[in-house]
Design an enzyme around this catalytic site. Structure first.
Site, short mmCIF file in Angstrom:
data_model
loop_
_atom_site.label_atom_id
_atom_site.label_comp_id
_atom_site.label_asym_id
_atom_site.label_seq_id
_atom_site.Cartn_x
_atom_site.Cartn_y
_atom_site.Cartn_z
N TYR A 19 -8.69 5.21 8.10
CA TYR A 19 -8.76 5.58 9.52
C TYR A 19 -9.84 6.65 9.63
O TYR A 19 -9.66 7.76 9.12
CB TYR A 19 -7.42 6.14 10.01
CG TYR A 19 -6.33 5.11 10.14
CD1 TYR A 19 -5.62 4.65 9.04
CD2 TYR A 19 -5.99 4.59 11.40
CE1 TYR A 19 -4.61 3.70 9.17
CE2 TYR A 19 -4.97 3.65 11.54
CZ TYR A 19 -4.29 3.21 10.43
OH TYR A 19 -3.29 2.27 10.57
N LYS A 63 2.43 -0.05 15.08
CA LYS A 63 3.86 -0.10 15.34
C LYS A 63 4.34 -1.30 16.17
O LYS A 63 5.54 -1.60 16.21
CB LYS A 63 4.30 1.18 16.09
CG LYS A 63 4.28 2.41 15.23
CD LYS A 63 5.50 2.46 14.33
CE LYS A 63 5.37 3.46 13.21
NZ LYS A 63 4.88 2.92 11.93
N TYR A 79 4.50 6.70 9.81
CA TYR A 79 3.66 5.53 9.55
C TYR A 79 4.43 4.47 8.75
O TYR A 79 4.35 3.28 9.06
CB TYR A 79 2.40 5.96 8.80
CG TYR A 79 1.35 4.88 8.73
CD1 TYR A 79 0.45 4.70 9.78
CD2 TYR A 79 1.25 4.02 7.63
CE1 TYR A 79 -0.51 3.70 9.74
CE2 TYR A 79 0.30 3.02 7.58
CZ TYR A 79 -0.58 2.87 8.64
OH TYR A 79 -1.52 1.87 8.59
N HIS A 128 0.84 -1.20 0.00
CA HIS A 128 0.00 0.00 0.00
C HIS A 128 0.87 1.25 0.00
O HIS A 128 1.76 1.38 0.84
CB HIS A 128 -0.88 0.04 1.25
CG HIS A 128 -2.00 -0.96 1.22
ND1 HIS A 128 -3.06 -0.90 2.08
CD2 HIS A 128 -2.22 -2.03 0.42
CE1 HIS A 128 -3.89 -1.90 1.82
NE2 HIS A 128 -3.39 -2.61 0.82
N PRO A 172 -2.61 0.41 19.18
CA PRO A 172 -2.43 -0.10 17.81
C PRO A 172 -2.65 0.91 16.68
O PRO A 172 -2.35 0.60 15.53
CB PRO A 172 -3.48 -1.22 17.72
CG PRO A 172 -4.50 -0.91 18.76
CD PRO A 172 -3.78 -0.18 19.85
P1 FAD Z 1 3.90 -11.57 21.49
O1 FAD Z 1 3.41 -11.64 20.10
O2 FAD Z 1 2.91 -11.30 22.58
O3 FAD Z 1 4.64 -12.94 21.78
C1 FAD Z 1 4.98 -13.36 23.08
C2 FAD Z 1 4.94 -14.86 23.12
O4 FAD Z 1 5.36 -15.29 24.41
C3 FAD Z 1 3.54 -15.40 22.92
O5 FAD Z 1 3.56 -16.41 21.95
C4 FAD Z 1 3.16 -15.93 24.29
O6 FAD Z 1 2.27 -17.03 24.20
C5 FAD Z 1 4.50 -16.31 24.84
N1 FAD Z 1 4.57 -16.37 26.30
C6 FAD Z 1 3.96 -15.55 27.20
N2 FAD Z 1 4.28 -15.92 28.45
C7 FAD Z 1 5.11 -16.97 28.34
C8 FAD Z 1 5.78 -17.80 29.30
N3 FAD Z 1 5.64 -17.59 30.60
N4 FAD Z 1 6.55 -18.79 28.85
C9 FAD Z 1 6.70 -19.00 27.52
N5 FAD Z 1 6.09 -18.26 26.58
C10 FAD Z 1 5.31 -17.27 26.98
N6 FAD Z 1 0.09 -4.35 16.73
C11 FAD Z 1 -0.09 -3.68 15.62
O7 FAD Z 1 0.88 -3.09 15.12
N7 FAD Z 1 -1.33 -3.68 15.00
C12 FAD Z 1 -2.41 -4.38 15.52
O8 FAD Z 1 -3.48 -4.40 14.96
C13 FAD Z 1 -2.25 -5.08 16.71
N8 FAD Z 1 -3.28 -5.80 17.24
C14 FAD Z 1 -3.06 -6.48 18.40
C15 FAD Z 1 -4.09 -7.23 18.97
C16 FAD Z 1 -3.90 -7.92 20.17
C17 FAD Z 1 -5.04 -8.72 20.79
C18 FAD Z 1 -2.65 -7.85 20.80
C19 FAD Z 1 -2.42 -8.59 22.11
C20 FAD Z 1 -1.62 -7.14 20.21
C21 FAD Z 1 -1.81 -6.44 19.02
N9 FAD Z 1 -0.79 -5.70 18.40
C22 FAD Z 1 -0.97 -5.03 17.28
C23 FAD Z 1 0.53 -5.67 18.92
C24 FAD Z 1 1.42 -6.69 18.24
O9 FAD Z 1 0.67 -7.81 17.89
C25 FAD Z 1 2.53 -6.97 19.19
O10 FAD Z 1 3.28 -5.79 19.35
C26 FAD Z 1 3.43 -8.12 18.77
O11 FAD Z 1 2.73 -9.34 18.91
C27 FAD Z 1 4.69 -8.14 19.63
O12 FAD Z 1 5.39 -9.33 19.43
P2 FAD Z 1 6.16 -10.03 20.60
O13 FAD Z 1 6.81 -11.21 20.00
O14 FAD Z 1 6.95 -9.05 21.34
O15 FAD Z 1 5.03 -10.47 21.64
C1 DHB Z 2 -4.21 -3.21 11.32
C2 DHB Z 2 -4.01 -2.98 12.65
C3 DHB Z 2 -3.64 -1.73 13.07
O1 DHB Z 2 -3.43 -1.50 14.37
C4 DHB Z 2 -3.47 -0.69 12.18
O2 DHB Z 2 -3.14 0.54 12.65
C5 DHB Z 2 -3.66 -0.93 10.85
C6 DHB Z 2 -4.03 -2.20 10.41
C7 DHB Z 2 -4.60 -4.57 10.88
O3 DHB Z 2 -4.79 -5.44 11.74
O4 DHB Z 2 -4.73 -4.79 9.68
#
Ligand code: FAD
Ligand code: DHB
Length: 400
Positions: free
Chosen positions: A204, A300, A388, A75, A296
């Site tokens: 948005y 980022k 962005y 995009h 979100p």
């Molecule tokens: P995570 O993806 O949370 O990975 C952590 C991992 O550690 C998980 O698999 C978990 O199961 C595991 N874990 C936890 N505790 C333990 C333990 N004690 N022992 C072993 N393993 C463990 N970001 C965006 O940019 N746009 C979005 O739309 C967006 N939507 C989101 C929706 C939700 C519901 C959530 C929770 C987050 C969202 N985010 C979004 C944020 C983005 O998904 C996260 O920033 C991203 O997942 C970060 O990655 P990570 O690997 O740091 O953490």
């Molecule tokens: C999506 C999630 C976001 O937080 C965003 O700012 C844009 C797109 C998505 O899940 O596609």
């Protein structure tokens, strides 16, 4: 008890842990990943969808971008919608050629798990009672149970990649970390629907009934969010009510309509900004959501996780090659510059686009004035577009 040995023990098989494990592998460094959930759970968990150019480049350079290149949607702009009119921000033109790629987080996770397992990497899924020990010493350990058996991993470093609710950050002794937190008085209700997105690019929308976002996963699947209460009960949101509310929040003077279809997934996400400093203690290095959370709206979270572990993998590789500790010691300082930039941007986008309850309407009129400015001023639009699409991955001082 089974005693194992690896160079880097990684807690968490989310994007941070898996990218770290893969990048280390490319540097010839051995790691073991410990994950509390099942493989199916992490491969199907619906979360983020927007990849910055830097994240795309990192995945491509690491050899895990083949499916993303085929299936990801590139995009070059986004739409900001307010006062029932759309305003396109041409990010590509404003930033001299940068774009974002829409490719679901769980697809990135699937690609990485596939690559790790194919290369003989070890991931323990469904690990219970995960504990980290002795990370102030040169011999950290990770202990856990799996299928009733006890394991102990001796390692040189621990990657704390276990998300916001993980065990690594709380294992750091009291008084070491300083936390900064802001909790927002709203959340997002997100749906996945079998309906062709009604726009080629993300929309948005700032509306007096609340914020809404139209995104997508494929040309046939829409991903749509609407601002709700942080503790919203999904039971009070039958599909008809969701569509009706969304249609109102996206309405335009020109009669815009979302395409509707069966809703195949629903969830509510609360929103917070959070940073823990420093992101390291002894031989424990926090990365991704374990160290920081962004609301979100700026898309980022996943991108910051990728940026952290890119630095961490380099720092660890330098240490194994030369014994130099400089980069490891500067890990937190280097990451936090990007983290705070993203914190500001995510807070700003959130504040500009969401409806804040109460008040006399001053905030809403101020938000509309800001949106007018952002869409009318090339300088303001360029600032949004630069943030962005993402800061370049090699900021001064990050060239490691
Ligand atoms: P995570 O993806 O949370 O990975 C952590 C991992 O550690 C998980 O698999 C978990 O199961 C595991 N874990 C936890 N505790 C333990 C333990 N004690 N022992 C072993 N393993 C463990 N970001 C965006 O940019 N746009 C979005 O739309 C967006 N939507 C989101 C929706 C939700 C519901 C959530 C929770 C987050 C969202 N985010 C979004 C944020 C983005 O998904 C996260 O920033 C991203 O997942 C970060 O990655 P990570 O690997 O740091 O953490
Ligand atoms: C999506 C999630 C976001 O937080 C965003 O700012 C844009 C797109 C998505 O899940 O596609």
């Amino acid at each position: 008890m089974s005693a194992l040995r690896t160079q880097v023990g990684i807690v968490g098989a989310g994007p941070a842990g898996l990218i770290l494990s893969h990048l280390l592998h490319l540097e010839g460094i051995d790691s073991i990943v410990i994950e509390s959930q099942t493989r199916k759970h992490v491969e199907e968990r619906i979360r983020a969808g927007v990849l910055e150019q830097g994240t795309v480049d990192l995945l491509n350079q690491a050899g895990v971008g083949e499916r993303m290149r085929r299936e990801g949607l590139v995009h070059r702009g986004i739409e900001l919608r307010f006062n029932r009119r759309g305003h396109r921000i041409d990010m590509h033109e404003l930033t001299g050629g940068r774009a974002i790629t829409v490719y679901a987080q769980h697809e990135v996770v699937k690609d990485l798990i596939g690559a790790r397992l194919q290369a003989g990497g070890q991931i323990f899924f469904e690990a219970a009672q995960v504990e980290i020990h002795d990370f102030e010493s040169e011999r950290p350990r990770i202990a856990f149970q799996q299928a009733g058996a006890a394991y102990q991993i001796a390692c040189d470093f621990i990657g704390g990649c276990d998300g916001f609710h993980g065990i690594c950050r709380p294992a750091i002794p009291a008084g070491v970390l300083r936390s900064y937190e802001k909790v927002y008085p709203f959340g997002w209700l997100g749906i996945l629907a079998e309906a062709a997105p009604a726009s080629r690019e993300l929309i948005y929308s700032c509306h007096e009934r609340g914020f809404a976002l139209l995104s997508m996963r494929t040309p046939q699947i829409s991903r749509v969010y609407l601002q709700c209460r942080p503790d919203e009960d999904l039971a009070s949101w039958p599909d008809d009510r969701i569509w009706e509310e969304l249609q109102r929040r996206f309405e335009t003077a020109g009669g815009f309509r979302l395409n509707q279809g069966p809703i195949i997934q629903k969830g509510v996400t609360a929103m917070r900004s959070f940073v823990a400093e420093p992101m390291q203690f002894g031989r424990l290095f926090l990365a991704g959501d374990a160290a920081h959370i962004v609301p979100p709206t700026g898309a980022k979270g996943l991108n910051l996780a990728a940026a952290d572990v890119r630095i961490l993998a380099r720092a660890i590789a330098v240490w194994y090659r030369s014994g130099a500790v400089d980069l490891l010691q500067r890990y937190s300082e280097i990451c936090l510059r990007r983290v705070w930039r993203a914190q500001h941007f995510s807070w700003w986008m959130t504040s500009m686009l969401h409806r804040f309850e109460g008040g006399d309407g001053f905030d809403y009129r101020r938000q509309l004035a800001e949106l007018e400015h952002v869409t009318a001023s090339r300088a303001a639009a360029t600032s949004l577009a630069e943030n962005y699409t993402g800061l370049p991955f090699d900021l001064p001082g990050e060239c490691v």
